[in-house]
Every structure is written in C-alpha cells, then in structure tokens.
Write a protein that holds these residues in place. Structure first.
Motif, PDB file in Angstrom:
ATOM      1  N   PRO A 236       0.834  -1.210   0.000  1.00 20.60           N
ATOM      2  CA  PRO A 236       0.000   0.000   0.000  1.00 20.60           C
ATOM      3  C   PRO A 236       0.869   1.261   0.000  1.00 20.60           C
ATOM      4  CG  PRO A 236      -0.845  -1.596   1.569  1.00 20.60           C
ATOM      5  CD  PRO A 236       0.511  -2.096   1.143  1.00 20.60           C
ATOM      6  N   VAL A 237       0.419   2.260  -0.751  1.00 17.80           N
ATOM      7  CA  VAL A 237       1.242   3.439  -1.014  1.00 17.80           C
ATOM      8  C   VAL A 237       0.965   4.538   0.014  1.00 17.80           C
ATOM      9  CG1 VAL A 237       1.821   5.147  -2.777  1.00 17.80           C
ATOM     10  CG2 VAL A 237       1.106   2.851  -3.456  1.00 17.80           C
ATOM     11  N   GLU A 238       2.019   5.244   0.430  1.00 17.92           N
ATOM     12  CA  GLU A 238       1.862   6.362   1.366  1.00 17.92           C
ATOM     13  C   GLU A 238       1.542   7.649   0.613  1.00 17.92           C
ATOM     14  OE1 GLU A 238       5.125   6.804   4.063  1.00 17.92           O
ATOM     15  OE2 GLU A 238       5.102   4.699   4.660  1.00 17.92           O
ATOM     16  N   ILE A 239       0.573   8.386   1.091  1.00 26.67           N
ATOM     17  CA  ILE A 239       0.284   9.706   0.512  1.00 26.67           C
ATOM     18  C   ILE A 239       0.340  10.726   1.642  1.00 26.67           C
ATOM     19  CG2 ILE A 239      -1.261  11.055  -0.948  1.00 26.67           C
ATOM     20  CD1 ILE A 239      -2.538   8.474  -1.885  1.00 26.67           C
ATOM     21  N   PRO A 240       1.496  11.356   1.854  1.00 29.83           N
ATOM     22  CA  PRO A 240       1.684  12.262   2.995  1.00 29.83           C
ATOM     23  C   PRO A 240       0.719  13.442   2.972  1.00 29.83           C
ATOM     24  CG  PRO A 240       3.783  11.762   1.930  1.00 29.83           C
ATOM     25  CD  PRO A 240       2.700  11.221   1.047  1.00 29.83           C
ATOM     26  N   GLY A 241       0.217  13.781   4.131  1.00 32.39           N
ATOM     27  CA  GLY A 241      -0.607  14.984   4.267  1.00 32.39           C
ATOM     28  C   GLY A 241      -2.063  14.796   3.878  1.00 32.39           C
ATOM     29  N   VAL A 242      -2.404  13.667   3.242  1.00 27.71           N
ATOM     30  CA  VAL A 242      -3.796  13.438   2.852  1.00 27.71           C
ATOM     31  C   VAL A 242      -4.436  12.525   3.901  1.00 27.71           C
ATOM     32  CG1 VAL A 242      -5.343  12.510   1.091  1.00 27.71           C
ATOM     33  CG2 VAL A 242      -3.197  13.631   0.415  1.00 27.71           C
TER      34      VAL A 242
ATOM     35  N   PHE B 167      -9.416  11.119   1.964  1.00 25.09           N
ATOM     36  CA  PHE B 167      -9.137  10.214   0.842  1.00 25.09           C
ATOM     37  C   PHE B 167     -10.342   9.309   0.561  1.00 25.09           C
ATOM     38  CE2 PHE B 167      -7.202   6.117  -0.635  1.00 25.09           C
ATOM     39  CZ  PHE B 167      -6.638   6.581  -1.817  1.00 25.09           C
TER      40      PHE B 167
ATOM     41  N   SER C 166      -2.619  10.284   8.018  1.00 23.82           N
ATOM     42  CA  SER C 166      -2.489  10.403   6.570  1.00 23.82           C
ATOM     43  C   SER C 166      -2.450   9.008   5.959  1.00 23.82           C
ATOM     44  CB  SER C 166      -1.200  11.137   6.215  1.00 23.82           C
ATOM     45  OG  SER C 166      -1.260  12.466   6.657  1.00 23.82           O
ATOM     46  N   VAL C 167      -2.863   8.905   4.698  1.00 22.82           N
ATOM     47  CA  VAL C 167      -2.974   7.616   4.010  1.00 22.82           C
ATOM     48  C   VAL C 167      -1.668   6.817   4.112  1.00 22.82           C
ATOM     49  CG1 VAL C 167      -3.459   6.457   1.814  1.00 22.82           C
ATOM     50  CG2 VAL C 167      -4.650   8.581   2.405  1.00 22.82           C
ATOM     51  N   ASN C 168      -1.704   5.760   4.907  1.00 24.45           N
ATOM     52  CA  ASN C 168      -0.593   4.810   5.067  1.00 24.45           C
ATOM     53  C   ASN C 168       0.708   5.410   5.596  1.00 24.45           C
ATOM     54  OD1 ASN C 168      -2.023   2.513   4.184  1.00 24.45           O
ATOM     55  ND2 ASN C 168      -1.742   3.135   2.053  1.00 24.45           N
TER      56      ASN C 168
END
Lengths: 249, 482
Positions: free
Chosen positions: A87-93, A98, A141-143
C-alpha cells in the motif's frame, strides 16, 4: 462475473502471462497460489488496470463488458477493488478525506447524492466496527508511517467502505502476525455476500486456515496449471511448489 | 520656505497644463511613457498632499539611475518602460449585463473554485442587484471598524483624510531607494490600501474578506501600508483566488507592515494573476516588494502566501525583527505550470535579542515551469539567542519542470541557531495508481496529493480562504500529468 480467456501479457517485451484462463462467479472465493515471479501480481494489476503492461492477446470480460477498454478509475467505480501488496503512502492526505473522495466519486458514478461529512463519519465508524479496527488509523495520513500490519488492515477497511463486487487481495497476508492475519480474514468473511466475489492471491496456505476458498488455482510460469478445491492448498503446503514444477515440465 | 515650495510646485503643475500635457481634462488616462510629467500628472489626478509630489519625484529621479535587477532565476524579454500607460482611472461601468455574455471557461473555473454566484457576477464585471451589492455590507463593517478607531481605506482616501499618518509611515520599511521596482512603484503608484489599528485594539474581523471584490480592480502599481499600534492585532487578506486578467503586463506592488510593541499582524495573500497561455505568451510580470518590521519588543508578523498565477513572480515577503523577543513567520506555497517562472522566498533579518523566525516553503512545479526558493536568514551581532527554522520542499510533476533552492544563512553571533531542511520529491506513478484504483480520477488525485503536500501552509490561511485555495491548487495543475 469475471471471465479471462487465453490472456497473454508482457512487460518490456517479456511475456509474463502466457495464456491464462479463469472464471469467477458471484458468491465465490478463489485462491491463486504459486511461487514468486510467476505472474500473480501481474494478473492483479491487469485486472485493476495498471497501464505499464501490454496485453498481447486474450480477453477479459467483467459483468458482460470488455474490461480492458475501461479506464482504471471506472473499473473501481464499477466495483473492482485491489488490496495492494505494498500500500502506497500519501503524505498529508487524511484517510478520511481520501476515502470520502473515493466514496463520493463512486456515488456520483451511480447517480447518488454525495455523503455529507457527518454521514461519512458515521459510515466510517460502522465499517471500523465491522472489520474490527479499533485503532486511530483513520485520523492519520494515508498509510503514512503505518506498520506493515496496519497498512494491510487499512486495505481491508477501505474494502469494507467501498463494498466491491470483485475484490482482489494481492498477498494481503504476507508479513502479518497472527492477530493481523485474523483481522484480515475476518474482514473478508464479514464482507462475503452472495453477489460478490473475492480473489485471494497468496504464497502461503496459512490465510486459507481462516478463509475457506471455493477454488484453489496454481499459477506457474504465466498459466494456471492446476485447479481444485480447498484440499489443493493443503496438498501444495505438504508437497511444496517443486511438486507442480516437476509435474508441468 | 514651505509656502515657497508650494508656489513652485503649483507653478510647475500649472506649467504642464500650458504645454498641453493633458489637454483633455475628461480623459482619465495618462499618455504613454514615463517622465516627471507623468509623475506630476498622477499626483495631480489623485489630488494628493504636497509632500507626496516631493516623494514621488525623488523616487522617480532615483529610479532613473537604477538598473533592473538580473540576479533572479527568471528569463524574460526586456521591458520597455516608455511603452506603457502609468495611470488609468478604474473602469466603473459594468462590462456585461448577464452571465451568458461571460467567457464560459472563466465561469467553469469560478465554479471549480467554489465562488458564490453573486461574487462571480461581480468578478466578471456584471451589474449586480442593489440588494446583493457588497457596498451595503462594506458600509456596515466600516462603521463597526470606525467605532474602534480602526482606519481601513484606500490609499488615496488615507492621503486625503489622514495625511500625517501616511507621511509618518510611508517608505519607512521599504524606502524608494530599496530596489528598482520599489522605486518605480513609489514614483507612479495609483492606489492601494491603508490600515491603521490603534493601540490596544484587536480588529474584530478579517480585513478585506468582505471587501475583496472592491479590490478586484486595483491598478497595476499598488501600495499597501499596515500600521499596528502597541498591543493590537489584525489579520489582513489580500488578493483573490479567482483568475485575474489584467490589461497590464507589469505589476510592481509595495507592501509595508509596521508592528509596534506586542502587536501581531497576520497577512495572507492568494495571487492568481493571468499566467499567460500554455506557450507562455501574455501573462503578468509580478515584481513585488513586501516587507514588515517588528519594531517593538514581542511583536509578531506572519506572511502566508499562495502563489499560483503570473508568468513571472518575483517576490520575497521579508521581515525585520528589530525588537527583542519578536517573531517572524513565512508560509508559502508557490505553484508553477506550463511556462511560468517563480523566484520567491523571504528574508528574515534578526536584530533583536531572542528573536524567532520560521520559514516553510512548498514549491510545486509542473509542465515546463521553473520554481525557485530564495531566502536569507541573517542574525546580527546584537541578536543574541535568536532562532530560525527553515524548511524548503519542492515537488515536481513530470520531467520537464525545474525546482531550485537558494538559501543564504548569515549568523554573526555565537548564541544563535539557524536550521535549514530541504527536500525534493515527485508524485509517483504508484501514488497516482493507488488513487485511480480507489475510483479517484487523475485530476482529483493530483489535487489530493498536492493539497496534502501543501497542508502545513494551507492550514495557516483563514478558513474561508483555505477552502478556495485548495481548489485553486487543483485547478492550477489541471492537465499537468498524463
């Protein structure tokens, strides 16, 4: 629901899937097993619509439509979900932002009104309970900064929110301790319905102690070389992949 | 002596009439080109006090001796300063009668930004119903402000009503000798805003939120002066998220902020001037000088900026931390796409003891654009125990854009500390595919990722501005990937 016929797929001129056939019907759970590097993840990505592959030959039909003509985001809205191996990290979101975006995009597609912030939060709490996630994953944040297990649980949580028709779980069990494994398995079992289907891609038999598949397929060298019931998984565990290798040679 | 001067000035100005400098009194536009005559014309048109003519002429004479700066990381064809009109009265008549006559693409953008319909009409230059007219709202708030002794008016009005106050503070932070564009502005500025917060007063509203539409037609050389008295507080918003087309290519504004002892000023701005077409044709050149001074002890000034527009942005909102225990902050998001160029950053000049400064800069470059951060942190010998923390991040979209960081740090005492962190990253294919797989299309995915990246800065904006600014980031980057 999903019908794959003679699928040949290459990446950078190297043939990975070499004539794969698979039929998945509503209500079924399929497990796809096989050694590393035989094309399991490639199959997952082709179904989800990642574009760095070339489909050389074959057809993929989903709910009566040619799946290969549909862009990835539309496949998702039509009910295809991929649980990522990494699973991919999306910083700040934030997870909330999301997933609310994702849900409302899907609702728009289905001509439904978008969920308000309050409605969405309520839904999120319900789904958290359903898949038994008590942690504060959704506040982050996402992951970002998640442990391996948290990331995988988070995939199951997203699956619960999006309620897919067809879920593909790509090595969701790898690297999980027994507790996390139970959370993942519980999620899949709780979400199982007569009108949806799940494809579980796994390297080990372990997950299949908790999720009982209707079919087990062995993927080797770009093709499904053997299919059977849940007992095939035990046979594989016992005899190892060497057994298949020798048989197919 | 003073009297004599006045006579002289009178004579000069009258002389201009004689030579037919502006024969047609009715026209509200200066003739092309820049000379002392132009400066006098503007001064006379605006009926300014005498000291302003002296100020403007000194600035103009100084400007003539200066050279345009070339050190910034930007490229453009030479500007012909004689080929421009330096004064035109703002247009008062509405351009259109209803929304159907407005460019549909512009309306589409307004909708994406979430700008209310009545505001859209005003921004597009449409006559508005009397009931909805912001003038009535404006009047209500002006009354409320006046009760507290707050002055908030156009620069021209301030020069008429409070000439001594303006005289005391104008050019005290940005002298006309400061730089080429500041000198030009000082000579020819047409209008702008003036804010005065008296001692001990906390301004009850975000200034300019309710007035921003009236500010939409400000001229090409704006001047803003904000004076916050001891123990006062004000939050000031400038600019607009809506795309602003301008007939003038060159914009050179000056903003000065003065914070007295214990005062706090928050200055937030969103700049979305016309960036030109995809090949970089047209587009505004934005050369701005913004500077604040924390004059008294414990004063605090924050700059928050979201820069998405203009073909060229040359802008370094800076702070002089003169008092002891003063605080300076700079939060910036600068987005460049297509052929846009931005060279922006800040200067933190620490002079007082225990002064603190924070710099957070987020650059986002897409297309063929270039985005540079340029910053100076200076701590003088006297600024003992001062601290600075700087974080400069760059995000690249695609393979043709550029991100550059030019930090300068100069610490002249042993007890102070300056920290600098910098990162450069790209939006990865994996991140985009992850979003796509969850049913979020490319445009929304980029919007989400970029807003996540810029969150630390966007959080500093006042609420109603922040939502529009988030939409603005997405809209600015449309079509930049894929």
């Amino acid at each position: 629901m999903l019908s794959i016929k003679n699928l040949k797929v290459s990446i950078e001129d190297k043939l990975i899937l070499k004539g794969l056939n698979l039929e998945v019907k509503e209500g079924e759970i399929h497990a796809i097993m096989g050694p590393n590097g035989t094309g399991k993840s490639t199959l997952a990505w082709v179904i989800a619509g990642r574009n760095d592959f070339t489909v050389e030959q074959g057809e993929v039909t989903y709910m009566g439509k040619n799946l290969l003509d549909i862009p990835p985001e539309a496949r998702s809205k039509e009910g295809i979900f991929l649980g990522f191996q990494y699973p991919v990290e999306i910083p700040g979101v934030s997870m909330t932002n999301f997933m609310r975006t994702a849900i409302n995009e899907k609702r728009k597609h289905l001509d439904l009104k978008p969920l308000s912030g309050a409605e969405f939060l309520k839904l999120m709490e319900e789904k958290k309970k359903l898949v038994k996630i008590q942690s504060k994953l959704t506040d982050r944040s996402v992951n970002e900064g998640f442990s391996g297990g948290e990331k995988k649980k988070n995939e199951i949580f997203q699956m619960a929110l999006l309620e897919p028709k067809l879920a593909i779980l790509d090595e969701t069990d790898s690297g999980l301790d027994i507790d996390a494994l139970k959370v993942v398995a519980n999620g899949v079992n709780m979400l199982r319905r007569k009108d949806n289907a799940t494809i579980i891609i796994t390297h080990y038999q372990r997950l299949l102690d908790y999720i009982i598949p209707d079919f087990v397929h062995v993927l080797f060298d770009g093709m499904i070389v053997k299919s059977g019931g849940k007992e095939l998984a035990f046979e594989l565990e016992e005899k190892g992949y060497e057994w298949i290798k020798n048989k197919s040679e | 002596m003073q009297n004599n001067n006045n006579k002289l000035i009178d004579k000069f100005t009258r002389d201009e009439y004689k030579y037919g400098f502006y024969t047609d009194i009715q026209t509200d536009t200066a003739s092309k080109g820049l000379s002392e005559d132009t400066v006098r014309f503007i001064w006379a048109k605006k009926k300014e006090p005498d000291f302003m003519l002296d100020f403007r002429l000194k600035a103009f004479r100084h400007w003539q001796k200066m050279k345009e700066p070339t050190w910034a990381h930007i490229k453009y064809n030479p500007i012909d300063y004689q080929d421009m009109i330096y004064y035109a009265a703002p247009r008062k008549k509405p351009q259109y009668e209803n929304l159907d006559q407005v460019d549909p693409e512009l309306l589409e953008t307004f909708n994406k930004l979430g700008i209310p319909l009545e505001e859209q009409k005003q921004l597009a230059g449409i006559a508005v119903d009397a009931v909805m007219d912001s003038v009535s709202i404006t009047t209500t708030y002006k009354k409320k402000l006046a009760e507290k002794g707050i002055i908030f008016s156009s620069f021209s009005e301030a020069l008429q009503n409070h000439p001594e106050l303006v005289r005391e503070h104008i050019a005290s932070v940005v002298p006309y000798t400061d730089n080429f564009f500041a000198a030009l502005n000082s000579a020819v500025f047409s209008d702008g805003s003036f804010v005065y917060i008296p001692k001990g007063v906390k301004c009850p509203i975000e200034l300019s939120t309710y007035f921003r539409i009236n500010a939409a037609n400000t001229g090409q050389f704006e001047r803003t002066l904000i004076v916050a008295g001891e123990d006062s507080y004000v939050s000031y918003l400038e600019g607009c998220t809506a795309p602003m087309r301008s007939e003038n290519q060159l914009h050179a504004a000056v903003v000065e902020i003065i914070a007295q002892k214990n005062a706090e000023v928050k200055y937030s701005t969103v700049q979305n001037w016309w960036p030109g077409d995809k090949k970089g044709k047209g587009g505004v050149f934005n050369f701005v000088t913004k500077r604040g001074i924390c004059k008294g002890d414990n004063a605090k000034i924050s700059w928050t900026q979201v820069e998405t527009g203009s073909a060229i942005t040359w802008k370094y909102p800076s702070l002089i931390l003169k008092g002891n225990n003063t605080t300076g902050e700079f939060f910036s998001v600068a987005v460049t796409n297509n052929m846009q160029q931005a060279d922006t950053g800040t200067k933190m000049i620490h002079l007082g003891k225990n002064s603190r400064s924070t710099i957070i800069s987020k650059g986002i470059s897409a297309g063929n654009s270039n985005n540079s951060y340029r910053g100076l942190v200076k701590m003088s010998k006297e600024a003992a125990n001062s601290r600075n923390f700087s974080q400069c991040d760059s995000l690249l979209l695609g393979n043709r854009s550029g991100a550059h960081t030019f930090p300068y740090i100069d610490v002249q005492n042993k007890s102070s500390v300056a920290e600098h962190e910098a990162t450069t990253s790209k939006i990865s294919e994996d991140q985009l595919f992850y979003c796509l797989q969850r049913g979020i299309d490319m445009e929304n995915a980029i919007g989400l990722i970029v807003n996540g990246y810029a969150k630390d800065v966007l959080n500093k904006l006042p609420m109603e501005f922040a939502v529009e600014a988030q939409n603005l980031l997405s809209v600015s980057l449309e079509g930049s990937v894929g």
